[in-house]
Scaffold this motif. Sequence first.
Motif: not given
Length: 786
Positions: A167-171, A311-313, A324-325, A338-339
């Motif tokens: 499941g690719d959220t794109g995030m 997810c990134l954010v 860390f992110k 990116t974040t």
Amino acid sequence: MYSYSWDIETGGLLLNSSPLSFSKEPRPVYYKELDILGFDQYWNYAKNDAYPYMWAEANNYFYRGRLVAKTKGGSMCTAPEIVIVEEPEPNGMPLRFVDIPAMVEKNSDLLEKLAAETIKKIYNTYVEYMDKVDVFYVAFSGGKDSIVALDLVQRALPHNKFKVLFGDTGMEFPDTYKIAEKIREFCEDSEIEFLRSECDFDPEYTWRQFGPPAQTMRWCCSVHKTAPQIILLREYMENPHFRGMAFTGVRGDESASRSEYDDVSLGEKVRGQYSCHPILEWNSAELFAYIYDRDLLINDAYKKGNSRAGCLVCPLAASKNMYFKEQSYSSGDDGHRTTTTFNDIILETTSKELSNKSAVKEFMDIGGWKARRSGKELSFAKNYMIDSFEKGIFTLQLLRIKTDWKQWIKTVGDITFLEHGDVEILYSQKLYHLEITENEDGMTVTVNIGSNTQKDIYFMSALKTVFRKSAYCIGCRVCEANCPNGYITMKDGNVYIDDKCVKCKKCHDVFYGCLLANSMRLPKGEKKMGSIDRYGNMGVELDWVREYFKSKDEFWTSAHSLGTNKVKNLKSFLNDSEVTTKGSFSGFGSVIDNIGIDSVDAWALMLCNLTYSSEFNWWIKNIDFNVTHTPDSIYALLDDTMSKNSRSHIVSAYKNILISTPQLGVEIGLGSCDYELKKGKRIWNSVVRLPWKAPNPLVILYSLFKFAEACGDYYQFTLSRLLNHDIDSDGVSPTEIFGLERDQMEKILNGLSINYPDFINASFTLDLDNITLNSEKTSADVLSLF
């Protein structure tokens, strides 16, 4: 499942055959995490990630069985503080790797047994459900849990009997995409079909349409993960009615809600679909031991200090993880988001006045955006539908039309479109006539309801949902995924609903009828916080209340240990709880005294009254169940028109009230606190509201009468009304106070009807539910039953 201990010899974990009652979720620590935190300023180690150097449990770092360091705090922009407990190696000698091969060897027998039991469980589940399920698949996320789940499933089942669905959220983290590609190649080599689902919209678009997701508004999971997966599988199976079973990496130790999951469930994760959680009882010690034993892939996100690869954010990310992110993913030239991509949208869409860099840093540092509860915190939110009901006339005014209302209205009842543009709807055997007036920007809908029966209320609710969809829907496809029959099609912003629609209203069953409308919703009116001096910054302590109950009204004139400010706070609290009336001991206070001030029931009754005071009302309305809040996130939720000092005082008052009264905070679940004592001070780390597990039915009865009286003697209502916390109301439902679900309330209400028929009558038949309180009784009369 198995407990673990530190193995000094290997520097690793040693699994034990005894069961583990509570897991601290240990994780390996690689050099990249040590570098990000700044340990390279203290310790000597090679920049090599072939093996980990040590282990961490939350903020504690263990080297060869010894606690050598801790970290404190940390946020998106601020590094956690390092506290060195002792030197890992004498005289600054280089750190030694964990001897992973030796650790694996020591754990091999227990790991083999654990894996064999889990593989057997997977195979038996497959055999039991093979005639009930159209497709089996591993729900792959790229994290450690789904990697282990995939390995176990591919060992248990023939490779042509299941799929792998990413499941690719794109995030996702850039490192997650690298793992997903390696898994795709593995599946290709192993003759396992690999599928990938994606939302039709880029996350940059949805974040700007919905606003950034928040802790209580996680529209992103439905829009970017669940719905795309269901739609992809429907298309792949060429069957809108398909029944799937997902093998997941869900584990009970990850959260309180997940610990309640069953091994196999229907509709728990995805509506209408089975889920099997083969590693539900595994802890992270077993998980990493298995990964090393099988030489499985490890997402580099973990090597960079992230405890989860999501997810990134994410609004649920802990403050330390946000740091860390930011250190690893705030920039990049590999084409991945990116974040910064999402942080910029957060700042772009907030309605907060961030006039300088310092204000921006504070807002992002405390994660102020995570606390959003409505569209009020968005710069672009607007109400696009206004409804009213006066003198039997129900009116809806739409200020814009995004999707075709003539399609959505098919979901309500049997529709007849009249020649002059009006509509007739046969709903639950009653015919309603809708007068439609369309204009260039929107439309007005008028219905002469006449009566106001429960049937009419349900009809008006359905109609509001339909036209709300028309005013807000951008075609996110969540409603399409919700339809169990595949009768809804959404493409390119258009909606089509098949005339065969069975009116099951599953498409209505999303927050507020439409996720976008819910995210943009503007509150009708909010109760302001009372004077900050009401409970001061000290709140109220259980011992103060106990001291008062020893002498009652004589307390105010006798010698006691409390100073002036504490007495002032206590007096306000006792008046708000109705233990006193204008400072004098009350009849309600006598009931509490008879029950006993240390009793959970006493505090639950007091909470029923406190709910109608500004401070407690704000808490109940704004702090949701099963969501972990930090002091910073509570601070961010408070109205920013108040001074910083006032908001800090309110947070401090909540802390002391909840920590000092375990009956209120832990037993009833108003706020179970994670805190520590340092030099006599309470250091508050986090708090979570949990449902009252064993509510006293008489307390609920008292709360119902308080609700009815606050609503203007509203003695007849439905359970559906009690469970709907979105309605603007002076009365507060016991379900909102105590976190009670429908099934639990039905049992309580049925029991009350049998045991106290002079006070309440409740009936639940088919889809109808009715609750009638005796209007000749009052909440005070209920107290006589204690």
